[in-house]
Scaffold this motif. Sequence first.
Motif: not given
Length: 78
Positions: A50-54
Amino acid sequence: MAYENKPKPDDRSDNVEKLNTMVENTIENINEAEETMQFADGEERAKIAAKNERRKESIEAMRAEIQDESQARQNGFQ
């Protein structure tokens, strides 16, 4: 003693370079996080993903800002 609170002049001369560095650093962070995911459990892996998507969304925004700054530079920052 009186102090004048003058704002600093808008210096956009190196914004493109700063933004490019930020993009490179964010890409490095994505790569490092993906390596870490190999050793993470399910919940931690989901958080990293999820952090990588952000981060990827941030990169898109920074690249759009780079285009804006490049155009401003070509137009003499007007």
